[in-house]
Write an enzyme that holds these catalytic residues in place. Sequence first.
Site, PDB file in Angstrom:
ATOM      1  N   CYS A 186     -13.757   0.307  10.621  1.00 31.22           N
ATOM      2  CA  CYS A 186     -13.150  -0.740  11.447  1.00 31.22           C
ATOM      3  C   CYS A 186     -14.004  -2.011  11.487  1.00 31.22           C
ATOM      4  O   CYS A 186     -13.602  -3.007  12.082  1.00 31.22           O
ATOM      5  CB  CYS A 186     -12.864  -0.220  12.861  1.00 31.22           C
ATOM      6  SG  CYS A 186     -11.282   0.658  12.971  1.00 31.22           S
ATOM      7  N   HIS A 209      -7.221  -6.099  12.709  1.00 31.82           N
ATOM      8  CA  HIS A 209      -8.396  -6.372  13.541  1.00 31.82           C
ATOM      9  C   HIS A 209      -9.682  -6.080  12.779  1.00 31.82           C
ATOM     10  O   HIS A 209      -9.683  -5.537  11.683  1.00 31.82           O
ATOM     11  CB  HIS A 209      -8.344  -5.602  14.873  1.00 31.82           C
ATOM     12  CG  HIS A 209      -8.647  -4.144  14.784  1.00 31.82           C
ATOM     13  ND1 HIS A 209      -8.893  -3.374  15.897  1.00 31.82           N
ATOM     14  CD2 HIS A 209      -8.755  -3.301  13.721  1.00 31.82           C
ATOM     15  CE1 HIS A 209      -9.139  -2.130  15.522  1.00 31.82           C
ATOM     16  NE2 HIS A 209      -9.052  -2.059  14.228  1.00 31.82           N
ATOM     17  N   HIS A 217      -3.387  -1.732  11.673  1.00 32.14           N
ATOM     18  CA  HIS A 217      -2.934  -0.490  12.297  1.00 32.14           C
ATOM     19  C   HIS A 217      -1.472  -0.650  12.685  1.00 32.14           C
ATOM     20  O   HIS A 217      -1.017  -1.752  12.988  1.00 32.14           O
ATOM     21  CB  HIS A 217      -3.725  -0.181  13.563  1.00 32.14           C
ATOM     22  CG  HIS A 217      -5.145   0.208  13.311  1.00 32.14           C
ATOM     23  ND1 HIS A 217      -5.524   1.466  12.905  1.00 32.14           N
ATOM     24  CD2 HIS A 217      -6.290  -0.509  13.409  1.00 32.14           C
ATOM     25  CE1 HIS A 217      -6.838   1.506  12.778  1.00 32.14           C
ATOM     26  NE2 HIS A 217      -7.340   0.324  13.070  1.00 32.14           N
ATOM     27  N   HIS A 239      -8.418  -5.121   8.667  1.00 30.73           N
ATOM     28  CA  HIS A 239      -7.540  -4.028   8.233  1.00 30.73           C
ATOM     29  C   HIS A 239      -6.496  -3.872   9.323  1.00 30.73           C
ATOM     30  O   HIS A 239      -6.674  -4.375  10.437  1.00 30.73           O
ATOM     31  CB  HIS A 239      -8.331  -2.723   8.052  1.00 30.73           C
ATOM     32  CG  HIS A 239      -8.928  -2.256   9.330  1.00 30.73           C
ATOM     33  ND1 HIS A 239     -10.106  -2.768   9.819  1.00 30.73           N
ATOM     34  CD2 HIS A 239      -8.480  -1.390  10.258  1.00 30.73           C
ATOM     35  CE1 HIS A 239     -10.355  -2.218  10.992  1.00 30.73           C
ATOM     36  NE2 HIS A 239      -9.387  -1.379  11.288  1.00 30.73           N
ATOM     37  N   ASP A 242       2.552  -8.826  17.209  1.00 32.27           N
ATOM     38  CA  ASP A 242       3.093  -8.256  15.968  1.00 32.27           C
ATOM     39  C   ASP A 242       2.791  -9.133  14.755  1.00 32.27           C
ATOM     40  O   ASP A 242       3.012 -10.344  14.782  1.00 32.27           O
ATOM     41  CB  ASP A 242       4.605  -8.047  16.094  1.00 32.27           C
ATOM     42  CG  ASP A 242       5.167  -7.204  14.957  1.00 32.27           C
ATOM     43  OD1 ASP A 242       4.454  -6.283  14.484  1.00 32.27           O
ATOM     44  OD2 ASP A 242       6.311  -7.446  14.550  1.00 32.27           O
TER      45      ASP A 242
HETATM   46 NI    NI Z   1      -9.316  -0.291  13.106  1.00 38.01          NI
END
Ligand code: NI
Length: 135
Positions: free
Chosen positions: A34, A15, A42, A40, A80
Amino acid sequence: MRISVIRKAHFNAAHRLYNPNWSDEKNAEVFGLCNNPFFHGHNYELEVKVSGEVDPDTGYVIDMKILSDLIKAEIENRFDHKNLNLQVEEFKNLIPTAEHICWVIWGILRSKLPDNLDLGIRLYETPRNYVEYGF
Ligand code: NI
Protein backbone atom coordinates in the site's frame (compact mmCIF):
# COMPACT_ATOMS: atom_id res chain seq x y z
CA MET A 1 -39.80 0.34 18.05
CA ARG A 2 -36.18 0.92 17.18
CA ILE A 3 -34.97 -0.57 13.90
CA SER A 4 -31.82 -0.38 11.77
CA VAL A 5 -31.86 -0.07 8.01
CA ILE A 6 -28.74 -0.67 5.95
CA ARG A 7 -27.91 0.61 2.49
CA LYS A 8 -24.99 -0.85 0.54
CA ALA A 9 -22.90 1.25 -1.83
CA HIS A 10 -19.70 0.96 -3.77
CA PHE A 11 -16.83 3.06 -5.05
CA ASN A 12 -13.44 2.50 -6.64
CA ALA A 13 -10.57 4.65 -5.51
CA ALA A 14 -6.79 4.84 -5.56
CA HIS A 15 -4.57 5.58 -2.60
CA ARG A 16 -1.09 5.44 -1.19
CA LEU A 17 -0.30 4.92 2.47
CA TYR A 18 2.60 7.18 3.31
CA ASN A 19 3.66 8.98 6.46
CA PRO A 20 5.62 12.13 5.51
CA ASN A 21 7.38 12.12 8.89
CA TRP A 22 9.11 8.83 8.08
CA SER A 23 11.90 7.83 5.69
CA ASP A 24 11.01 6.04 2.45
CA GLU A 25 12.51 2.88 3.94
CA LYS A 26 10.33 3.00 7.02
CA ASN A 27 7.22 3.74 4.91
CA ALA A 28 7.96 0.73 2.71
CA GLU A 29 8.55 -1.46 5.74
CA VAL A 30 5.36 -0.45 7.56
CA PHE A 31 2.91 -0.06 4.67
CA GLY A 32 4.24 -2.67 2.22
CA LEU A 33 2.25 -2.89 -1.02
CA CYS A 34 0.00 0.00 0.00
CA ASN A 35 3.09 2.27 -0.02
CA ASN A 36 3.54 1.95 -3.82
CA PRO A 37 4.63 5.47 -4.91
CA PHE A 38 2.55 5.09 -8.10
CA PHE A 39 -0.64 4.43 -6.12
CA HIS A 40 -3.00 1.44 -6.45
CA GLY A 41 -6.73 0.92 -6.30
CA HIS A 42 -9.33 -0.81 -4.18
CA ASN A 43 -12.96 -1.72 -4.81
CA TYR A 44 -14.50 -0.31 -1.66
CA GLU A 45 -17.80 -1.72 -0.47
CA LEU A 46 -19.73 0.46 1.93
CA GLU A 47 -22.58 -0.32 4.33
CA VAL A 48 -24.42 2.60 5.86
CA LYS A 49 -26.59 1.71 8.85
CA VAL A 50 -29.23 4.15 10.05
CA SER A 51 -31.06 3.35 13.29
CA GLY A 52 -34.03 5.01 14.88
CA GLU A 53 -37.67 4.86 15.76
CA VAL A 54 -40.06 3.76 13.03
CA ASP A 55 -42.25 6.65 11.92
CA PRO A 56 -45.84 5.51 12.55
CA ASP A 57 -47.10 7.39 9.47
CA THR A 58 -44.66 5.92 6.93
CA GLY A 59 -43.46 2.76 8.67
CA TYR A 60 -39.93 3.92 7.78
CA VAL A 61 -36.85 4.74 9.87
CA ILE A 62 -35.65 6.72 6.85
CA ASP A 63 -36.83 6.71 3.25
CA MET A 64 -34.26 4.49 1.46
CA LYS A 65 -34.47 6.74 -1.61
CA ILE A 66 -33.38 9.70 0.50
CA LEU A 67 -30.56 7.64 2.03
CA SER A 68 -29.34 6.29 -1.30
CA ASP A 69 -29.44 9.78 -2.87
CA LEU A 70 -27.46 11.12 0.08
CA ILE A 71 -24.78 8.41 -0.25
CA LYS A 72 -24.55 9.04 -3.99
CA ALA A 73 -24.26 12.81 -3.65
CA GLU A 74 -21.95 12.96 -0.65
CA ILE A 75 -19.81 9.82 -0.86
CA GLU A 76 -19.85 8.20 -4.30
CA ASN A 77 -19.56 11.45 -6.23
CA ARG A 78 -16.74 12.58 -3.94
CA PHE A 79 -14.69 9.34 -3.84
CA ASP A 80 -15.54 7.20 -6.89
CA HIS A 81 -12.71 6.91 -9.43
CA LYS A 82 -10.64 9.40 -7.46
CA ASN A 83 -7.12 9.40 -6.16
CA LEU A 84 -7.87 9.85 -2.47
CA ASN A 85 -4.46 11.37 -1.63
CA LEU A 86 -4.46 13.90 -4.44
CA GLN A 87 -8.11 14.66 -5.13
CA VAL A 88 -9.97 14.45 -1.84
CA GLU A 89 -9.52 17.38 0.51
CA GLU A 90 -10.01 15.32 3.67
CA PHE A 91 -6.89 13.24 2.91
CA LYS A 92 -4.49 16.07 2.17
CA ASN A 93 -3.13 15.63 5.70
CA LEU A 94 -4.68 12.32 6.71
CA ILE A 95 -3.34 8.91 5.62
CA PRO A 96 -6.17 7.27 3.59
CA THR A 97 -6.31 3.97 5.46
CA ALA A 98 -9.62 2.13 5.60
CA GLU A 99 -9.92 3.35 9.21
CA HIS A 100 -9.60 6.98 8.21
CA ILE A 101 -11.84 6.65 5.14
CA CYS A 102 -14.53 5.05 7.31
CA TRP A 103 -14.26 7.85 9.87
CA VAL A 104 -14.39 10.57 7.19
CA ILE A 105 -17.49 8.98 5.61
CA TRP A 106 -19.16 8.82 9.02
CA GLY A 107 -18.45 12.51 9.62
CA ILE A 108 -19.82 13.58 6.25
CA LEU A 109 -23.04 11.59 6.56
CA ARG A 110 -23.51 12.39 10.26
CA SER A 111 -23.66 16.09 9.39
CA LYS A 112 -26.45 15.41 6.85
CA LEU A 113 -28.72 13.20 8.95
CA PRO A 114 -31.25 14.25 11.62
CA ASP A 115 -29.95 14.01 15.19
CA ASN A 116 -32.58 11.47 16.21
CA LEU A 117 -31.07 8.86 13.85
CA ASP A 118 -27.92 6.89 14.75
CA LEU A 119 -25.34 6.18 12.09
CA GLY A 120 -22.95 3.30 11.55
CA ILE A 121 -20.43 2.87 8.76
CA ARG A 122 -18.85 -0.39 7.64
CA LEU A 123 -16.21 -0.17 4.92
CA TYR A 124 -14.72 -3.15 3.11
CA GLU A 125 -11.34 -2.47 1.51
CA THR A 126 -11.09 -6.07 0.31
CA PRO A 127 -13.65 -8.89 0.55
CA ARG A 128 -11.90 -10.05 3.72
CA ASN A 129 -10.83 -6.78 5.36
CA TYR A 130 -13.33 -4.31 6.74
CA VAL A 131 -13.54 -1.62 9.37
CA GLU A 132 -16.50 -0.11 11.11
CA TYR A 133 -17.34 3.00 13.07
CA GLY A 134 -20.55 3.54 15.01
CA PHE A 135 -21.91 0.30 13.56
NI1 NI B 1 -4.18 -0.16 -0.37
